[in-house]
Design a protein around this motif. Structure first.
Motif, PDB file in Angstrom:
ATOM      1  N   PHE A 208     -22.410 -10.978  74.727  1.00 37.72           N
ATOM      2  CA  PHE A 208     -21.387 -10.029  75.149  1.00 37.72           C
ATOM      3  C   PHE A 208     -21.219  -8.874  74.169  1.00 37.72           C
ATOM      4  N   PHE A 209     -21.286  -9.179  72.867  1.00 38.68           N
ATOM      5  CA  PHE A 209     -20.992  -8.161  71.853  1.00 38.68           C
ATOM      6  C   PHE A 209     -22.231  -7.509  71.237  1.00 38.68           C
ATOM      7  N   HIS A 210     -23.436  -7.864  71.684  1.00 41.85           N
ATOM      8  CA  HIS A 210     -24.626  -7.406  70.952  1.00 41.85           C
ATOM      9  C   HIS A 210     -24.780  -5.885  70.937  1.00 41.85           C
ATOM     10  N   ASP A 211     -24.235  -5.191  71.919  1.00 43.37           N
ATOM     11  CA  ASP A 211     -24.361  -3.724  71.962  1.00 43.37           C
ATOM     12  C   ASP A 211     -23.058  -3.013  71.586  1.00 43.37           C
ATOM     13  N   ILE A 212     -22.135  -3.708  70.960  1.00 40.08           N
ATOM     14  CA  ILE A 212     -20.844  -3.108  70.618  1.00 40.08           C
ATOM     15  C   ILE A 212     -21.014  -1.903  69.703  1.00 40.08           C
ATOM     16  N   GLY A 213     -22.098  -1.877  68.929  1.00 40.15           N
ATOM     17  CA  GLY A 213     -22.345  -0.761  68.021  1.00 40.15           C
ATOM     18  C   GLY A 213     -22.663   0.538  68.730  1.00 40.15           C
ATOM     19  N   LYS A 214     -23.003   0.466  70.014  1.00 44.21           N
ATOM     20  CA  LYS A 214     -23.314   1.688  70.764  1.00 44.21           C
ATOM     21  C   LYS A 214     -22.088   2.585  70.918  1.00 44.21           C
ATOM     22  N   VAL A 215     -20.920   1.983  70.801  1.00 46.34           N
ATOM     23  CA  VAL A 215     -19.678   2.767  70.909  1.00 46.34           C
ATOM     24  C   VAL A 215     -19.633   3.847  69.838  1.00 46.34           C
ATOM     25  N   LEU A 216     -20.124   3.521  68.649  1.00 44.32           N
ATOM     26  CA  LEU A 216     -20.060   4.454  67.526  1.00 44.32           C
ATOM     27  C   LEU A 216     -21.365   5.201  67.286  1.00 44.32           C
ATOM     28  N   THR A 217     -22.399   4.910  68.077  1.00 47.94           N
ATOM     29  CA  THR A 217     -23.697   5.553  67.824  1.00 47.94           C
ATOM     30  C   THR A 217     -24.216   6.332  69.026  1.00 47.94           C
ATOM     31  N   ALA A 218     -23.381   6.525  70.035  1.00 47.35           N
ATOM     32  CA  ALA A 218     -23.820   7.205  71.259  1.00 47.35           C
ATOM     33  C   ALA A 218     -24.322   8.616  70.983  1.00 47.35           C
ATOM     34  N   LYS A 219     -23.679   9.303  70.042  1.00 49.39           N
ATOM     35  CA  LYS A 219     -24.027  10.694  69.774  1.00 49.39           C
ATOM     36  C   LYS A 219     -25.390  10.852  69.102  1.00 49.39           C
ATOM     37  N   ASN A 220     -25.891   9.796  68.477  1.00 50.06           N
ATOM     38  CA  ASN A 220     -27.209   9.913  67.834  1.00 50.06           C
ATOM     39  C   ASN A 220     -28.241   9.007  68.498  1.00 50.06           C
ATOM     40  N   GLY A 221     -28.058   8.824  69.814  1.00 53.17           N
ATOM     41  CA  GLY A 221     -29.026   8.041  70.581  1.00 53.17           C
ATOM     42  C   GLY A 221     -29.000   6.558  70.277  1.00 53.17           C
ATOM     43  N   TYR A 222     -27.846   6.058  69.852  1.00 49.32           N
ATOM     44  CA  TYR A 222     -27.649   4.631  69.571  1.00 49.32           C
ATOM     45  C   TYR A 222     -28.455   4.131  68.370  1.00 49.32           C
ATOM     46  N   LYS A 223     -28.874   5.060  67.521  1.00 55.57           N
ATOM     47  CA  LYS A 223     -29.629   4.669  66.331  1.00 55.57           C
ATOM     48  C   LYS A 223     -28.778   3.763  65.444  1.00 55.57           C
ATOM     49  N   ASN A 224     -29.387   2.667  64.989  1.00 58.90           N
ATOM     50  CA  ASN A 224     -28.729   1.685  64.114  1.00 58.90           C
ATOM     51  C   ASN A 224     -27.545   0.984  64.782  1.00 58.90           C
ATOM     52  N   HIS A 225     -27.507   0.971  66.118  1.00 58.52           N
ATOM     53  CA  HIS A 225     -26.374   0.308  66.768  1.00 58.52           C
ATOM     54  C   HIS A 225     -26.379  -1.196  66.505  1.00 58.52           C
ATOM     55  N   ASP A 226     -27.574  -1.765  66.231  1.00 58.63           N
ATOM     56  CA  ASP A 226     -27.651  -3.189  65.906  1.00 58.63           C
ATOM     57  C   ASP A 226     -26.964  -3.477  64.568  1.00 58.63           C
ATOM     58  N   LYS A 227     -27.257  -2.664  63.575  1.00 56.52           N
ATOM     59  CA  LYS A 227     -26.654  -2.844  62.248  1.00 56.52           C
ATOM     60  C   LYS A 227     -25.145  -2.603  62.288  1.00 56.52           C
ATOM     61  N   ILE A 228     -24.744  -1.506  62.920  1.00 54.97           N
ATOM     62  CA  ILE A 228     -23.322  -1.167  62.982  1.00 54.97           C
ATOM     63  C   ILE A 228     -22.559  -2.184  63.826  1.00 54.97           C
ATOM     64  N   GLY A 229     -23.174  -2.639  64.908  1.00 49.62           N
ATOM     65  CA  GLY A 229     -22.540  -3.650  65.741  1.00 49.62           C
ATOM     66  C   GLY A 229     -22.291  -4.938  64.977  1.00 49.62           C
ATOM     67  N   ALA A 230     -23.263  -5.336  64.155  1.00 48.61           N
ATOM     68  CA  ALA A 230     -23.105  -6.544  63.350  1.00 48.61           C
ATOM     69  C   ALA A 230     -21.945  -6.397  62.375  1.00 48.61           C
ATOM     70  N   GLU A 231     -21.809  -5.201  61.795  1.00 49.99           N
ATOM     71  CA  GLU A 231     -20.711  -4.950  60.851  1.00 49.99           C
ATOM     72  C   GLU A 231     -19.363  -4.984  61.571  1.00 49.99           C
TER      73      GLU A 231
END
Length: 234
Positions: free
Chosen positions: A56-79
């Motif tokens: 459910f939460f694996h793509d939660i980082g996309k919320v904060l990385t949408a403007k740069n093409g979701y780059k590093n959304h995995d790392k940010i999502g984990a944080e």
């Protein structure tokens, strides 16, 4: 408190991967499959429940990385999960770390698949995948399935990805387990004696370089480890 917290509807969609029993049984090695449900967290949750949280939460980082093409959304999502969501849900450190780990690495299997498709995948890449993830590989495979089956309608891609998961496991049992030496071949004291250096960060760096060579498959014996250390400059 119930043993399985109620999950949002979208989470059930991803968690539905467990209904694909034939896919799982035909592509996941029995040794890995036997581990499902074996890990417990705070006596309330098991690994299956936590895997559903990761789905459910694996793509939660996309919320904060949408403007740069979701780059590093995995790392940010984990944080985000480790520092915010997990503690807010009172999951406990071990469960929070488990889910955060899966979020952080949920793209790793697909990345390897595309490297193989492009012809750039090397044995070293697979070796390091297993070195880093062998205790979590089962969950990474299942999370990968949940992700791609929920978002892709490309039957050929899904078929090839499942074949790649089989390939990774065959490689693990047929090559990695038989040829890669994970146990350190030299102790810190031995490294200091060989290089004639005192206790220092250089010793740790030498250990790291030596382990990289071992996992790459280039060093398998203590003698080879000694010769390698003699040839490097720290």
């Amino acid at each position: 408190m119930s043993s399985s917290p109620a999950l949002p509807e979208n989470c059930r969609l991803y968690g539905g991967i467990f209904k694909k029993k034939e896919l799982i049984r035909s592509t996941i090695h029995p040794e890995f499959l036997s581990r499902i449900g074996s890990r417990k967290f705070l006596s309330e949750f098991d690994d299956v429940t936590m895997l559903k949280f990761a789905c459910f939460f694996h793509d939660i980082g996309k919320v904060l990385t949408a403007k740069n093409g979701y780059k590093n959304h995995d790392k940010i999502g984990a944080e985000i999960f480790r520092d915010g969501i997990g503690p807010q849900l009172s999951l406990g450190k071990s469960a929070t770390d488990f889910v955060s780990y899966l979020i952080r690495h949920h793209l790793d299997v697909v990345k390897l698949y595309f490297m193989k498709k492009e012809g750039s995948l090397k044995k070293e890449d697979i070796n390091f995948f297993w070195y880093r993830h062998k205790e979590m590989a089962l969950y990474l495979f299942l999370l990968t399935y949940a992700d791609v089956y929920a978002t892709s309608e490309d039957d050929e891609f899904l078929k090839q990805l499942s074949l790649f998961v089989i390939y990774l496991q065959e490689y693990y049992f047929d090559f990695y387990c038989k040829n890669i030496v994970e146990q350190p071949l030299l102790t810190g004291r031995e490294i200091m004696e060989i290089l004639n250096i005192p206790p220092s960060p250089a010793v740790g760096r030498a250990k790291e370089l030596l382990m990289q060579q071992q996992i790459s498959g280039k060093i398998k014996t203590k003698e080879e480890a000694i010769e390698f250390l003699k040839s490097i400059t720290l």
